[in-house]
Design a protein around this motif. Structure first.
Motif, mmCIF file in Angstrom:
data_model
loop_
_atom_site.group_PDB
_atom_site.id
_atom_site.type_symbol
_atom_site.label_atom_id
_atom_site.label_comp_id
_atom_site.label_asym_id
_atom_site.label_seq_id
_atom_site.Cartn_x
_atom_site.Cartn_y
_atom_site.Cartn_z
ATOM 1 N N LEU A 97 48.919 43.568 46.023
ATOM 2 C CA LEU A 97 49.472 44.011 44.741
ATOM 3 C C LEU A 97 49.517 45.538 44.645
ATOM 4 N N VAL A 98 48.444 46.168 45.107
ATOM 5 C CA VAL A 98 48.324 47.615 44.894
ATOM 6 C C VAL A 98 49.003 48.421 46.006
ATOM 7 N N ASP A 99 48.744 48.042 47.268
ATOM 8 C CA ASP A 99 49.283 48.854 48.371
ATOM 9 C C ASP A 99 50.700 48.449 48.743
ATOM 10 N N GLU A 100 50.961 47.139 48.740
ATOM 11 C CA GLU A 100 52.298 46.685 49.144
ATOM 12 C C GLU A 100 53.289 46.801 47.992
ATOM 13 N N LEU A 101 52.899 46.218 46.853
ATOM 14 C CA LEU A 101 53.843 46.205 45.725
ATOM 15 C C LEU A 101 53.745 47.470 44.883
ATOM 16 N N LYS A 102 52.728 48.267 45.133
ATOM 17 C CA LYS A 102 52.542 49.548 44.430
ATOM 18 C C LYS A 102 52.320 49.367 42.922
ATOM 19 N N LEU A 103 51.662 48.252 42.572
ATOM 20 C CA LEU A 103 51.304 48.105 41.161
ATOM 21 C C LEU A 103 50.140 49.051 40.869
ATOM 22 N N ASP A 104 50.163 49.660 39.708
ATOM 23 C CA ASP A 104 49.098 50.576 39.308
ATOM 24 C C ASP A 104 47.819 49.766 39.071
ATOM 25 N N PRO A 105 46.743 50.030 39.858
ATOM 26 C CA PRO A 105 45.528 49.208 39.690
ATOM 27 C C PRO A 105 44.950 49.313 38.286
ATOM 28 N N ALA A 106 45.250 50.390 37.591
ATOM 29 C CA ALA A 106 44.721 50.543 36.229
ATOM 30 C C ALA A 106 45.414 49.587 35.254
ATOM 31 N N LYS A 107 46.501 48.966 35.709
ATOM 32 C CA LYS A 107 47.170 47.994 34.834
ATOM 33 C C LYS A 107 46.777 46.559 35.180
ATOM 34 N N LEU A 108 45.870 46.415 36.123
ATOM 35 C CA LEU A 108 45.439 45.069 36.505
ATOM 36 C C LEU A 108 44.107 44.728 35.844
ATOM 37 N N TYR A 109 43.996 43.505 35.389
ATOM 38 C CA TYR A 109 42.774 42.994 34.753
ATOM 39 C C TYR A 109 42.480 41.638 35.376
ATOM 40 N N VAL A 110 41.214 41.283 35.460
ATOM 41 C CA VAL A 110 40.902 40.001 36.097
ATOM 42 C C VAL A 110 39.905 39.197 35.277
ATOM 43 N N THR A 111 39.949 37.885 35.464
ATOM 44 C CA THR A 111 38.974 37.012 34.810
ATOM 45 C C THR A 111 38.188 36.274 35.886
ATOM 46 N N VAL A 112 36.956 35.950 35.561
ATOM 47 C CA VAL A 112 36.110 35.214 36.508
ATOM 48 C C VAL A 112 35.401 34.066 35.783
ATOM 49 N N TYR A 113 34.947 33.121 36.562
ATOM 50 C CA TYR A 113 34.339 31.898 36.040
ATOM 51 C C TYR A 113 32.985 32.186 35.390
ATOM 52 N N GLY A 114 32.842 31.718 34.155
ATOM 53 C CA GLY A 114 31.613 31.978 33.413
ATOM 54 C C GLY A 114 30.486 30.986 33.646
ATOM 55 N N GLY A 115 30.733 29.947 34.438
ATOM 56 C CA GLY A 115 29.674 28.980 34.741
ATOM 57 C C GLY A 115 29.605 27.849 33.730
ATOM 58 N N ASP A 116 28.994 26.744 34.132
ATOM 59 C CA ASP A 116 28.856 25.601 33.249
ATOM 60 C C ASP A 116 27.545 24.892 33.583
ATOM 61 N N GLN A 117 26.577 25.076 32.686
ATOM 62 C CA GLN A 117 25.241 24.518 32.943
ATOM 63 C C GLN A 117 25.276 23.008 33.079
ATOM 64 N N SER A 118 26.116 22.374 32.249
ATOM 65 C CA SER A 118 26.106 20.913 32.256
ATOM 66 C C SER A 118 26.585 20.364 33.605
ATOM 67 N N LEU A 119 27.370 21.156 34.339
ATOM 68 C CA LEU A 119 27.832 20.701 35.653
ATOM 69 C C LEU A 119 26.930 21.231 36.767
ATOM 70 N N GLY A 120 26.030 22.130 36.399
ATOM 71 C CA GLY A 120 25.169 22.745 37.416
ATOM 72 C C GLY A 120 25.931 23.730 38.285
ATOM 73 N N ILE A 121 27.032 24.278 37.753
ATOM 74 C CA ILE A 121 27.804 25.241 38.547
ATOM 75 C C ILE A 121 27.627 26.640 37.928
#
Ligand code: SER
Length: 624
Positions: free
Chosen positions: A109-133
Motif C-alpha cells: 500500500l505504502v511503497d507500491e501504491l504510494k498511499l500516505d501511511p498517515a492516512k491509513l488506520y487499522v483495527t485488531v481483534y479485541g479477544g473473546d473470553q467466552s471463546l478462550g481466544i
C-alpha cells in the motif's frame, strides 16, 4: 494515475515476486458448494486448502476473484457499496503468517501504491473470553513497528465506538467486529467451519470533507467503522487459524492467511476519490446513462449508481451462466434488472436501454474475455427481461387500478402486494394514488416497510438454514454426491454419446442436480441404463485417485473439463478406475474432494429428468 487494470496487475506481480502462484478467478456461481448461492469472497474456493487439503499450486496463492454479494443490493446508492466487485486476495496455506502478511500488505500500500501511511488506520481483534481466544497483541505490535518505520504516530486505543478516534491509529474492537468466517461471527458458524481474528485496513478521506457532520451519525463520535463515508475499508487480513468443533474452537492443523482487498476501493483510495463510481470500471456506463437520459450523474447519484452497479453485476452473472429466473441465483439477476429499469424511469428513461450495457461491460473487462465474446447473447437476455418487466409494470398499473377502486385507499398491504407480485414500486403506487385522488393510509410508508422487513426476515431465515443444512451436517453426503456427479457424467456419455457435456451441477444434502447437453428427453430405458451403469461402477469398488498434472497433458489424456479455460496450468485430475493410466471409467479436472472408493457411495437412483433449456436436460439423482 493508475487505472484498475494496472492496479490488478501490480498487486498480482507484487505477490508473484513473493513466490505466490497466481490462479484464475473462479466463476461467480460456486460449483458443488451447497452452502452458498454465489462466490462472495476470494477465500470461498480456497476453503478446502485452508482446512488442510494440498493445493496443486503450492502454499502461496494469489488472485483477483470476481465476487457478488446479494445481501448488499439494497445498500447500493452510497459512494462505496457495490454488489459485484473484485477481491484482490493472497493466501498462505500453512506457510507465512502474521508478521510477513502485515509487513507485505503495508509495503504494497505504502511503497507500491504510494498511499500516505498517515492516512491509513487499522483495527485488531479485541479477544473473546467466552471463546478462550485472546486479543491480538502480536498484530498490534507489528502494526506499531510498521507505522514507526514511516515516522507515523500509532497510538493504540479501545472503545472507539463510544469514545471516537481519540487520536488513535490502531483500534481494538470488541470480538465479533474483527472476526471473519464465511458465516460471520463465531456464534453463527456451523461445526466444521474455519474462521479467525482479522485486522482491517482503512483509508481516511479526511475530516475536512465533512462526511461525518453531514451524515445521520453526526451526533455520535466518528471512528473507523462508522458508516459516514470518511473511512473506507480497503483490505482485511484474516488469520485463519481456528476450526469450530462440537467442543468449541480448536486450532486448525495449519496457520493460514486469508487476505482480501476490494479492487475498486483500493483504486478509490489511490485516487483519493471517496466515490468508487468515479473510477474507470464504471465510467463508460455512467457516461452512457448521461447520454441517453440527458441528465447529469452528479445531480442524480443514487439512480446512476444503482443502475451502474446492478447492470455490471447482472452482465457478469449472466456471463457466468446465470439467467434471470424466479428462483435461486437467477432471482437475483432478475431483481438487478428490474431495479435498474425502475431507476431508469426515475431518470426519465422509458425506452429499453439495457442491451447496450453488455458490450460496455465486456469492454471494461479485457481480463474476462468471455464477457465481450458473449456480449450479444447477454444483451439479448437483458433486453428480453427488460421488455417483460416493462409489460409487468403495465400489468401492475392495471392491477393497481382494479384494486384501488375496491379498496378506495392505498394501504401498506396493497402497496406491498403490488410490489411483491408485480415488482410495482411503492413510489409508483403512491404517485398513482395521488394522481387519481385516492387517499393514502396514515402510515403507509411505515406499514409497507414493516411488511417488507418481516418478509425479508423470513427469507433470511431460510437462507441461513441453507448454510447450516449444507456443509456442516452433510459434508460426507456432499462428497458422495460429488463423486456420483463424475460417475453420472461418464455414464451419460457412455449411454447417450460423447455429445453429452456437463453444463452445471448443484448438490445439496438431499440430491444432485445435473445439467447436460442432449437434445431430447431420456427414454425410460435410457434412464434405467444410466442408473444401472452407475450402480455397477459403485458395486465394483473402484478406487478414486488424484493426480496433479499439467492442464494440457491432462486434456490430452482424455480428462474432461467443465469450462477448461478457467483452470490454472497445474490441475488436480480425479480418475475413477482400477488403473489411472490404462483402465479407468472417468477422468476429470476437478478441485475435489471425493470419496476414496466408489463403494462408499452406496446406491443411487434417478428421481427426475426434464428439460432445463433448449438442448439442455436436467437430471436429479439421489443416494438411496
Ligand atoms: N475473507 C476475507 C474477506 O472477505 C478476507 O479475504 O474479507
Amino acid at each position: 494515475m493508475i487505472n484498475s487494470s494496472q492496479l490488478r496487475r501490480q498487486y498480482l506481480d507484487f505477490f508473484a515476486n513473493l513466490n505466490h502462484a497466481i490462479i484464475p478467478s473462479s466463476p461467480l456461481v460456486p460449483e458443488n458448494d451447497p452452502t452458498t448461492l454465489f462466490t462472495s469472497s476470494g477465500m470461498q474456493p480456497i476453503v478446502p486448502y485452508l482446512l488442510g487439503a494440498k493445493h496443486p499450486q503450492g502454499k502461496r496463492i494469489a488472485n483477483s476473484q470476481k465476487c457478488f454479494r446479494s445481501q448488499d443490493i439494497e445498500e447500493v446508492g452510497d459512494n462505496r457499496h457495490t454488489t459485484f466487485f473484485e477481491m484482490l486476495g493472497n493466501w498462505s496455506l500453512g506457510d507465512y503468517f502474521k508478521e510477513e502478511q502485515l509487513k507485505w500488505i503495508f509495503e504494497f500500500l505504502v511503497d507500491e501504491l504510494k498511499l500516505d501511511p498517515a492516512k491509513l488506520y487499522v483495527t485488531v481483534y479485541g479477544g473473546d473470553q467466552s471463546l478462550g481466544i485472546p486479543r491480538d497483541d502480536q498484530a498490534t505490535e507489528l502494526w506499531q513497528k510498521l507505522f514507526a518505520s514511516r515516522d507515523v504516530e500509532a497510538k493504540v486505543v479501545e472503545q472507539a465506538q463510544e469514545k471516537g478516534l481519540q487520536n488513535g491509529r490502531i483500534f481494538f474492537y470488541e470480538g465479533a467486529t474483527n472476526w471473519w468466517s464465511r458465516a460471520g461471527q463465531p456464534a453463527n458458524m456451523p461445526i466444521g467451519e474455519p474462521g479467525g481474528p482479522d485486522s482491517e485496513i482503512f483509508y481516511d478521506f479526511g475530516e475536512e470533507r465533512g462526511f461525518h457532520k453531514q451524515s445521520v451519525f453526526a451526533d455520535q463520535p466518528c471512528h473507523v467503522n462508522c458508516d459516514c463515508g470518511r473511512f473506507l475499508e480497503i483490505g482485511n487480513s484474516v488469520f485463519m487459524q481456528y476450526l469450530k468443533t462440537e467442543q468449541g474452537f480448536e486450532p486448525l492443523p495449519q496457520l493460514n492467511i486469508d487476505f482480501g482487498g476490494g479492487l475498486e476501493r483500493m483504486l478509490a483510495a489511490i485516487h483519493n476519490e471517496p466515490d468508487v463510481f468515479k473510477i474507470d470500471l464504471f465510467l463508460p456506463i455512467i457516461e452512457y446513462l448521461e447520454e441517453i437520459s440527458g441528465k447529469k450523474y452528479q445531480e442524480n447519484t443514487t439512480a446512476f449508481r444503482v443502475i451502474a452497479d446492478h447492470m455490471r453485476a447482472a452482465v457478469m452473472l449472466i456471463a457466468d451462466g446465470v439467467l434471470p429466473d424466479n428462483k435461486d441465483q437467477g432471482y437475483f439477476v432478475r431483481r438487478l434488472i428490474r431495479r435498474s429499469v425502475r431507476y431508469g424511469r426515475q431518470l426519465n428513461i422509458t425506452q429499453p436501454f439495457l442491451k447496450k450495457i453488455a458490450e460496455l461491460v465486456g469492454k471494461i473487462y479485457p481480463e474476462y474475455p468471455h464477457v465481450l465474446l458473449k456480449a450479444d447473447t447477454i444483451g439479448q437476455a437483458l433486453h428480453h427481461e427488460e421488455q417483460k418487466f416493462l409489460q409487468t409494470l403495465v400489468r401492475g398499473l392495471q392491477e393497481f387500478e382494479k384494486q384501488i377502486i375496491i379498496e378506495k385507499e392505498l394501504t401498506g398491504q396493497l402497496a406491498f402486494t403490488l410490489y411483491e407480485t408485480y415488482g410495482f414500486p411503492l413510489e409508483l403506487s403512491i404517485e398513482e394514488a395521488e394522481h387519481k385522488n385516492f387517499p393514502l393510509s396514515a402510515k403507509i410508508k411505515e406499514d409497507f416497510q414493516n411488511i417488507k422487513t418481516q418478509h425479508a426476515e423470513e427469507s433470511r431465515t431460510a437462507s441461513t438454514g441453507m448454510f447450516k443444512g449444507g456443509l456442516a451436517d452433510h459434508s460426507e453426503v456432499t462428497i458422495k454426491y460429488h463423486t456420483a456427479t463424475h460417475l453420472l457424467h461418464s455414464a451419460l456419455r457412455k449411454i447417450l454419446g460423447n455429445h453429452v457435456e456437463q453444463k452445471g451441477s448443484n448438490i445439496n444434502g438431499e440430491r444432485l442436480r445435473f445439467d447436460f447437453t442432449h437434445h431430447q428427453a431420456l427414454t425410460e430405458q435410457e434412464k434405467q441404463q444410466v442408473e444401472q451403469q452407475i450402480n455397477e461402477w459403485i458395486g465394483a469398488d473402484l478406487p478414486v485417485t488424484k493426480q496433479v498434472m499439467n492442464k494440457n497433458e491432462a486434456l490430452e489424456k482424455g480428462a474432461l473439463a467443465f469450462f477448461a479455460e478457467k483452470y490454472p496450468d497445474e490441475v488436480n485430475v480425479y480418475t475413477i478406475g482400477l488403473d489411472p493410466q490404462n483402465d479407468w471409467i472417468s477422468k476429470e479436472l476437478c478441485g475435489g474432494p471425493h470419496v476414496v472408493n466408489t463403494g462408499e457411495i452406496g446406491r443411487v437412483k434417478i428421481v427426475k429428468e426434464k428439460s432445463a433449456a433448449a438442448g439442455v436436460r436436467r437430471l436429479y439423482l439421489q443416494l438411496t
